[in-house]
Design an enzyme around this catalytic site. Structure first.
Site, PDB file in Angstrom:
ATOM      1  N   PRO A  42      -7.692  -4.709  -0.663  1.00 46.18           N
ATOM      2  CA  PRO A  42      -7.540  -6.159  -0.553  1.00 46.18           C
ATOM      3  C   PRO A  42      -6.060  -6.473  -0.284  1.00 46.18           C
ATOM      4  O   PRO A  42      -5.179  -5.797  -0.801  1.00 46.18           O
ATOM      5  CB  PRO A  42      -7.992  -6.683  -1.921  1.00 46.18           C
ATOM      6  CG  PRO A  42      -7.979  -5.521  -2.847  1.00 46.18           C
ATOM      7  CD  PRO A  42      -8.023  -4.256  -2.023  1.00 46.18           C
ATOM      8  N   GLY A  59      -2.528  -8.437  -0.310  1.00 45.26           N
ATOM      9  CA  GLY A  59      -1.720  -9.380  -1.091  1.00 45.26           C
ATOM     10  C   GLY A  59      -2.236  -9.593  -2.502  1.00 45.26           C
ATOM     11  O   GLY A  59      -2.052 -10.658  -3.075  1.00 45.26           O
ATOM     12  N   GLY A  98      -1.616  -7.360  -5.148  1.00 45.30           N
ATOM     13  CA  GLY A  98      -0.940  -6.515  -6.134  1.00 45.30           C
ATOM     14  C   GLY A  98      -1.371  -5.069  -6.070  1.00 45.30           C
ATOM     15  O   GLY A  98      -1.025  -4.281  -6.962  1.00 45.30           O
ATOM     16  N   GLY A 130      -0.571  -3.052  -3.588  1.00 44.15           N
ATOM     17  CA  GLY A 130       0.356  -2.282  -2.753  1.00 44.15           C
ATOM     18  C   GLY A 130      -0.003  -2.262  -1.279  1.00 44.15           C
ATOM     19  O   GLY A 130       0.299  -1.292  -0.588  1.00 44.15           O
ATOM     20  N   SER A 131      -0.634  -3.360  -0.784  1.00 41.94           N
ATOM     21  CA  SER A 131      -0.992  -3.343   0.646  1.00 41.94           C
ATOM     22  C   SER A 131       0.253  -3.290   1.521  1.00 41.94           C
ATOM     23  O   SER A 131       0.283  -2.565   2.520  1.00 41.94           O
ATOM     24  CB  SER A 131      -1.880  -4.537   1.011  1.00 41.94           C
ATOM     25  OG  SER A 131      -1.284  -5.758   0.622  1.00 41.94           O
ATOM     26  N   SER A 132       1.317  -4.011   1.152  1.00 41.41           N
ATOM     27  CA  SER A 132       2.506  -3.973   2.016  1.00 41.41           C
ATOM     28  C   SER A 132       3.193  -2.614   1.905  1.00 41.41           C
ATOM     29  O   SER A 132       3.718  -2.093   2.888  1.00 41.41           O
ATOM     30  CB  SER A 132       3.472  -5.118   1.701  1.00 41.41           C
ATOM     31  OG  SER A 132       4.078  -4.917   0.449  1.00 41.41           O
ATOM     32  N   ALA A 133       3.177  -2.006   0.728  1.00 43.37           N
ATOM     33  CA  ALA A 133       3.788  -0.679   0.572  1.00 43.37           C
ATOM     34  C   ALA A 133       3.002   0.369   1.364  1.00 43.37           C
ATOM     35  O   ALA A 133       3.591   1.235   2.017  1.00 43.37           O
ATOM     36  CB  ALA A 133       3.839  -0.297  -0.904  1.00 43.37           C
ATOM     37  N   ALA A 134       1.671   0.282   1.316  1.00 42.83           N
ATOM     38  CA  ALA A 134       0.851   1.238   2.071  1.00 42.83           C
ATOM     39  C   ALA A 134       1.089   1.049   3.567  1.00 42.83           C
ATOM     40  O   ALA A 134       1.223   2.019   4.316  1.00 42.83           O
ATOM     41  CB  ALA A 134      -0.627   1.042   1.731  1.00 42.83           C
ATOM     42  N   ASP A 159       6.434   0.638  -5.534  1.00 44.89           N
ATOM     43  CA  ASP A 159       5.184   0.580  -4.764  1.00 44.89           C
ATOM     44  C   ASP A 159       5.180   1.594  -3.625  1.00 44.89           C
ATOM     45  O   ASP A 159       4.240   2.381  -3.475  1.00 44.89           O
ATOM     46  CB  ASP A 159       4.973  -0.829  -4.177  1.00 44.89           C
ATOM     47  CG  ASP A 159       4.701  -1.874  -5.242  1.00 44.89           C
ATOM     48  OD1 ASP A 159       4.776  -1.548  -6.438  1.00 44.89           O
ATOM     49  OD2 ASP A 159       4.403  -3.029  -4.864  1.00 44.89           O
TER      50      ASP A 159
HETATM   51  C1  MEV Z   1       4.986  -5.322  -7.700  1.00 47.32           C
HETATM   52  O1  MEV Z   1       3.945  -4.428  -7.337  1.00 47.32           O
HETATM   53  C2  MEV Z   1       5.734  -4.815  -8.885  1.00 47.32           C
HETATM   54  C3  MEV Z   1       6.890  -5.691  -9.398  1.00 47.32           C
HETATM   55  O2  MEV Z   1       7.385  -5.009 -10.539  1.00 47.32           O
HETATM   56  C4  MEV Z   1       7.972  -5.882  -8.376  1.00 47.32           C
HETATM   57  C5  MEV Z   1       8.768  -4.621  -8.076  1.00 47.32           C
HETATM   58  O3  MEV Z   1       8.722  -3.667  -8.821  1.00 47.32           O
HETATM   59  O4  MEV Z   1       9.499  -4.662  -7.058  1.00 47.32           O
HETATM   60  C6  MEV Z   1       6.404  -7.064  -9.857  1.00 47.32           C
END
Ligand code: MEV
Length: 290
Positions: free
Chosen positions: A79, A81, A83, A85-89, A130
């Protein structure tokens, strides 16, 4: 010619936000992620298809790709946005595919440099947790220090983790700013989150579900205290626990996104979530890659 790469998303098992301030967090790469394919094409580099609808995509692509000659195709089993990690992946898959395209080795340094450049477009000044866990797979303890990030792969037993999607996106940069805006008050809560990671490690390693669940619920209360939960996320936590989860917490930056719940009977939590109209699914760790 065409190159492609896959990278997994992640969940933060404990310690999000605290990790921005040098405390240790625990993250796990998951069995869902992003695939990026790069095709040669005449004319300007452009996004051919993408599940991510974000005005910053153009800038992100241009951090690692030339102005001309590339068609970018993105597919996701994550999914977006939420949380996970879609942007990191995306950042790691894009880094890998772009290095392949240039005939360069996908060394840890090269992937890290490109992926972090892409992550910064989306998240301002992220801790780096991430994209680091996405690069390495498995689970890891991660801490930011002045000398750079310190991370340690950690072997966890198989844990019955259910992800419940609130259906709304959170904005990581905004949530990080919310916490920073009240740091004098939040510092103590953030330190408690860091300590909680350390004190929960033995329970995590012996898969003590009641103890881990209690720690996750405590972590959620601390995240509430720093102002990153929402009434909907709190309701999801309560629903999961009422359905038998030993504990639950928001995972990621908050303000929206997902809740993770630990449940001996994952189906019961998925069914309780579905009855409220929330998508829910089990996750497993992505294999360690390095
Ligand atoms: C976001 O996945 C995790 C946060 O701790 C931000 C970060 O570590 O950069 C909220």
């Amino acid at each position: 010619m065409s190159t492609s790469a896959f990278a997994p998303g992640k969940i933060i098992l404990m310690g999000e936000h605290a990790v921005v301030y040098g405390h240790t967090a625990l993250a796990m790469a998951v069995d869902r992620g992003m695939t990026v394919r790069l095709d040669e094409r005449p004319g300007p580099t452009r996004l051919e298809n993408s599940p991510i609808d974000d005005p910053r995509m153009g800038e992100a692509l241009h951090r690692v790709l030339p102005q001309n000659g590339v068609g970018v195709h993105i597919d996701s089993t994550l999914p977006i946005g939420r949380g996970m990690g879609s942007s990191a992946a995306l950042a790691v898959a894009l880094a890998r595919a772009s290095l392949q395209r240039e005939g360069r080795a996908e060394t840890e340094d090269a992937v890290n440099e490109r992926a972090f450049a892409v992550e910064r477009v989306f998240h301002g000044s992220p801790s780096g947790i991430d994209h680091t866990v996405s690069m390495h797979g498995g689970a890891m303890l991660y801490r930011r220090t002045e000398a750079g990030p310190v991370f340690e792969p950690i072997q966890l037993p198989q844990l019955p983790i259910v992800v419940v999607d609130s259906g709304g996106a959170g904005n990581t940069a905004t949530m990080v700013e919310t916490v920073a805006g009240n740091l004098t008050r939040n510092a103590e809560y953030l330190a408690c989150m860091g300590n909680l990671v350390a004190t929960t490690l033995p329970a995590l390693q012996r898969a003590d579900l009641p103890a881990i669940g209690a720690a996750w619920s405590e972590n959620h209360r601390l995240l509430q205290a720093i102002g990153v939960s929402t009434p909907l996320l709190d309701a999801i936590v309560d629903t999961a626990i009422a359905a038998g989860a030993t504990g639950a917490k928001l995972a990621g930056a908050g303000g929206g996104g997902v809740v993770i719940a630990l449940a001996r009977d994952p189906q019961a939590v998925c069914a309780a979530a579905a009855a409220q109209g929330w998508a829910a699914f089990s996750v497993s760790p992505a294999p360690r890659t390095a």
